[in-house]
Design an enzyme around this catalytic site. Structure first.
Site, PDB file in Angstrom:
ATOM      1  N   ASP A  84     -91.217   8.876  12.758  1.00 29.10           N
ATOM      2  CA  ASP A  84     -89.779   8.711  12.512  1.00 29.10           C
ATOM      3  C   ASP A  84     -89.134  10.044  12.155  1.00 29.10           C
ATOM      4  O   ASP A  84     -89.404  10.608  11.091  1.00 29.10           O
ATOM      5  CB  ASP A  84     -89.569   7.737  11.339  1.00 29.10           C
ATOM      6  CG  ASP A  84     -89.894   6.315  11.734  1.00 29.10           C
ATOM      7  OD1 ASP A  84     -89.310   5.821  12.713  1.00 29.10           O
ATOM      8  OD2 ASP A  84     -90.747   5.698  11.065  1.00 29.10           O
ATOM      9  N   MET A 133     -85.670  11.880  11.252  1.00 24.89           N
ATOM     10  CA  MET A 133     -84.313  11.584  10.753  1.00 24.89           C
ATOM     11  C   MET A 133     -83.610  12.879  10.375  1.00 24.89           C
ATOM     12  O   MET A 133     -84.215  13.757   9.744  1.00 24.89           O
ATOM     13  CB  MET A 133     -84.403  10.712   9.499  1.00 24.89           C
ATOM     14  CG  MET A 133     -85.192   9.440   9.688  1.00 24.89           C
ATOM     15  SD  MET A 133     -85.299   8.546   8.132  1.00 24.89           S
ATOM     16  CE  MET A 133     -86.366   7.185   8.612  1.00 24.89           C
ATOM     17  N   HIS A 150     -96.517   5.958  15.095  1.00 26.77           N
ATOM     18  CA  HIS A 150     -95.050   5.910  15.157  1.00 26.77           C
ATOM     19  C   HIS A 150     -94.493   6.997  14.235  1.00 26.77           C
ATOM     20  O   HIS A 150     -94.773   7.018  13.040  1.00 26.77           O
ATOM     21  CB  HIS A 150     -94.561   4.526  14.725  1.00 26.77           C
ATOM     22  CG  HIS A 150     -93.075   4.346  14.849  1.00 26.77           C
ATOM     23  ND1 HIS A 150     -92.454   4.046  16.043  1.00 26.77           N
ATOM     24  CD2 HIS A 150     -92.085   4.423  13.925  1.00 26.77           C
ATOM     25  CE1 HIS A 150     -91.153   3.941  15.857  1.00 26.77           C
ATOM     26  NE2 HIS A 150     -90.888   4.177  14.564  1.00 26.77           N
ATOM     27  N   HIS A 159     -89.716   8.274  17.351  1.00 28.66           N
ATOM     28  CA  HIS A 159     -88.446   7.559  17.194  1.00 28.66           C
ATOM     29  C   HIS A 159     -87.435   8.533  16.603  1.00 28.66           C
ATOM     30  O   HIS A 159     -87.506   8.871  15.423  1.00 28.66           O
ATOM     31  CB  HIS A 159     -88.700   6.351  16.266  1.00 28.66           C
ATOM     32  CG  HIS A 159     -87.480   5.571  15.913  1.00 28.66           C
ATOM     33  ND1 HIS A 159     -87.463   4.653  14.878  1.00 28.66           N
ATOM     34  CD2 HIS A 159     -86.229   5.545  16.444  1.00 28.66           C
ATOM     35  CE1 HIS A 159     -86.272   4.104  14.799  1.00 28.66           C
ATOM     36  NE2 HIS A 159     -85.496   4.631  15.718  1.00 28.66           N
ATOM     37  N   MET A 215     -84.236  -2.549  16.434  1.00 22.69           N
ATOM     38  CA  MET A 215     -84.312  -2.259  14.999  1.00 22.69           C
ATOM     39  C   MET A 215     -84.081  -3.559  14.218  1.00 22.69           C
ATOM     40  O   MET A 215     -83.068  -4.232  14.397  1.00 22.69           O
ATOM     41  CB  MET A 215     -83.247  -1.231  14.600  1.00 22.69           C
ATOM     42  CG  MET A 215     -83.491   0.180  15.102  1.00 22.69           C
ATOM     43  SD  MET A 215     -85.093   0.887  14.650  1.00 22.69           S
ATOM     44  CE  MET A 215     -85.065   0.803  12.864  1.00 22.69           C
ATOM     45  N   ASP A 258     -89.035  -2.617  14.991  1.00 23.03           N
ATOM     46  CA  ASP A 258     -89.259  -1.651  13.913  1.00 23.03           C
ATOM     47  C   ASP A 258     -88.426  -2.034  12.684  1.00 23.03           C
ATOM     48  O   ASP A 258     -87.198  -2.092  12.762  1.00 23.03           O
ATOM     49  CB  ASP A 258     -88.835  -0.266  14.439  1.00 23.03           C
ATOM     50  CG  ASP A 258     -89.113   0.869  13.475  1.00 23.03           C
ATOM     51  OD1 ASP A 258     -89.707   0.621  12.422  1.00 23.03           O
ATOM     52  OD2 ASP A 258     -88.728   2.000  13.820  1.00 23.03           O
ATOM     53  N   MET A 288     -84.042   9.489  15.150  1.00 20.48           N
ATOM     54  CA  MET A 288     -82.811   9.002  14.515  1.00 20.48           C
ATOM     55  C   MET A 288     -81.958  10.227  14.226  1.00 20.48           C
ATOM     56  O   MET A 288     -81.770  10.636  13.082  1.00 20.48           O
ATOM     57  CB  MET A 288     -83.165   8.222  13.240  1.00 20.48           C
ATOM     58  CG  MET A 288     -83.778   6.865  13.559  1.00 20.48           C
ATOM     59  SD  MET A 288     -84.723   6.176  12.200  1.00 20.48           S
ATOM     60  CE  MET A 288     -86.302   6.942  12.520  1.00 20.48           C
ATOM     61  N   SER A 292     -96.148   3.273  11.051  1.00 24.76           N
ATOM     62  CA  SER A 292     -95.161   4.338  10.863  1.00 24.76           C
ATOM     63  C   SER A 292     -95.669   5.334   9.828  1.00 24.76           C
ATOM     64  O   SER A 292     -95.842   5.001   8.652  1.00 24.76           O
ATOM     65  CB  SER A 292     -93.831   3.750  10.396  1.00 24.76           C
ATOM     66  OG  SER A 292     -93.004   4.803   9.969  1.00 24.76           O
TER      67      SER A 292
HETATM   68  C1  DX5 Z   1     -86.792   2.983   9.639  1.00 27.62           C
HETATM   69  C2  DX5 Z   1     -87.920   3.549  10.460  1.00 27.62           C
HETATM   70  C3  DX5 Z   1     -89.113   2.706  10.428  1.00 27.62           C
HETATM   71  C4  DX5 Z   1     -89.735   2.572   9.081  1.00 27.62           C
HETATM   72  C5  DX5 Z   1     -90.373   1.217   9.035  1.00 27.62           C
HETATM   73  O1  DX5 Z   1     -85.655   3.719   9.845  1.00 27.62           O
HETATM   74  O2  DX5 Z   1     -87.523   3.678  11.811  1.00 27.62           O
HETATM   75  O3  DX5 Z   1     -90.080   3.088  11.395  1.00 27.62           O
HETATM   76  O4  DX5 Z   1     -90.689   3.546   8.794  1.00 27.62           O
HETATM   77  O5  DX5 Z   1     -90.826   0.985   7.746  1.00 27.62           O
HETATM   78  P1  DX5 Z   1     -91.139  -0.483   7.214  1.00 27.62           P
HETATM   79  O6  DX5 Z   1     -92.202  -1.051   8.089  1.00 27.62           O
HETATM   80  O7  DX5 Z   1     -91.573  -0.224   5.806  1.00 27.62           O
HETATM   81  O8  DX5 Z   1     -89.847  -1.268   7.289  1.00 27.62           O
HETATM   82 ZN    ZN Z   2     -89.082   3.955  13.434  1.00 26.75          ZN
END
Ligand code: DX5
Ligand code: ZN
Length: 216
Positions: free
Chosen positions: A35, A37, A33, A66, A137, A175, A68, A8
């Site tokens: 993320d 948000m 990956h 991903h 998740m 994840d 969010m 990630s």
């Molecule tokens: C959380 C993200 C993850 C995050 C994982 O909301 O979707 O992808 O970056 O990080 P770790 O591996 O540190 O839990």
């Molecule tokens: Zn993620």
């Protein structure tokens, strides 16, 4: 298939994105990956299109985005334009999930659906045949570096059963809180893609850490 590793990028050093992207290019990581948000669906804001564009310019592997965010349909076309190969939306953010999956496919991307820790796997019964990926998740989304929620292991087993019972081609990604210990349990339960953020980027040698995850 042997399992895939998707580091990630949320946990990379944003002042040195190109360096970290090249590190991943040269490592045994399989996917990037990404993320995204929005500060509404989750209580954090990460980054958007300009950062994705910069990553895509250097990344030589599959881009696994991903989302969010609320109302993801509004941005599906733009994520295709910026180079997403797989686009995952949250079940909890999509009142018309089947339509969203069709929209993702219409732009030539693979479609994934993510489930928050409280969401039952059974909600996917009627769309599993249309999916390329289910993202379980194992933390509440929003932040890297959180503690793994053990129930995710049961949910991976349930997802594997659902996929088999409906003859779906979907693969299972997990994840949140992935390390060597939780990763081994997830693979045993049927996970095919492990996302890892802080465990990779906070280690002394991220590339060697990816190797260890890959060897599980
Ligand atoms: C959380 C993200 C993850 C995050 C994982 O909301 O979707 O992808 O970056 O990080 P770790 O591996 O540190 O839990
Ligand atoms: Zn993620």
């Amino acid at each position: 298939m042997t399992h895939l590793i998707a580091p990630s990028v949320l946990s990379c050093d944003f002042a040195n994105i190109q360096r970290d992207v090249e590190m991943l290019n040269n490592s045994n990581a399989d996917w990037f990956h990404i993320d995204v948000m929005d500060g509404v669906f989750v209580p954090n804001i990460s980054f958007g299109f300009p950062v994705l564009k910069s990553i895509k310019e250097h990344a030589k592997k599959t881009i696994d985005v991903h989302l969010m965010i609320v109302n993801p349909d509004q941005y599906v076309e733009e994520f295709a334009k910026y180079g997403a190969d797989i686009l995952t939306v949250h079940y909890e953010a999509c009142p018309h999930l089947h339509r969203t999956i069709q929209l993702i496919h219409s732009f030539g991307m693979k479609a994934g659906v993510a489930l928050n820790p409280h969401t039952n796997v059974s909600v996917l019964e009627n769309v599993i045949q249309d999916l390329d990926m289910v993202l379980i998740m194992s933390v509440n989304p929003g932040f890297g570096g959180q503690k793994f929620i053990d129930n995710a292991i049961n949910k991976v087993s349930e997802t594997k059963e659902l996929i088999a019972s409906k003859n779906s081609k979907a693969i299972i990604e997990v994840d949140g809180g992935v390390n060597l210990e939780t990763g081994a349990k997830l693979i045993e339960a049927g996970a095919q893609v492990l996302v890892a953020g802080s465990f990779v980027f906070n280690s002394d040698n991220p590339s060697a850490t990816i190797d260890k995850l890959k060897q599980l």
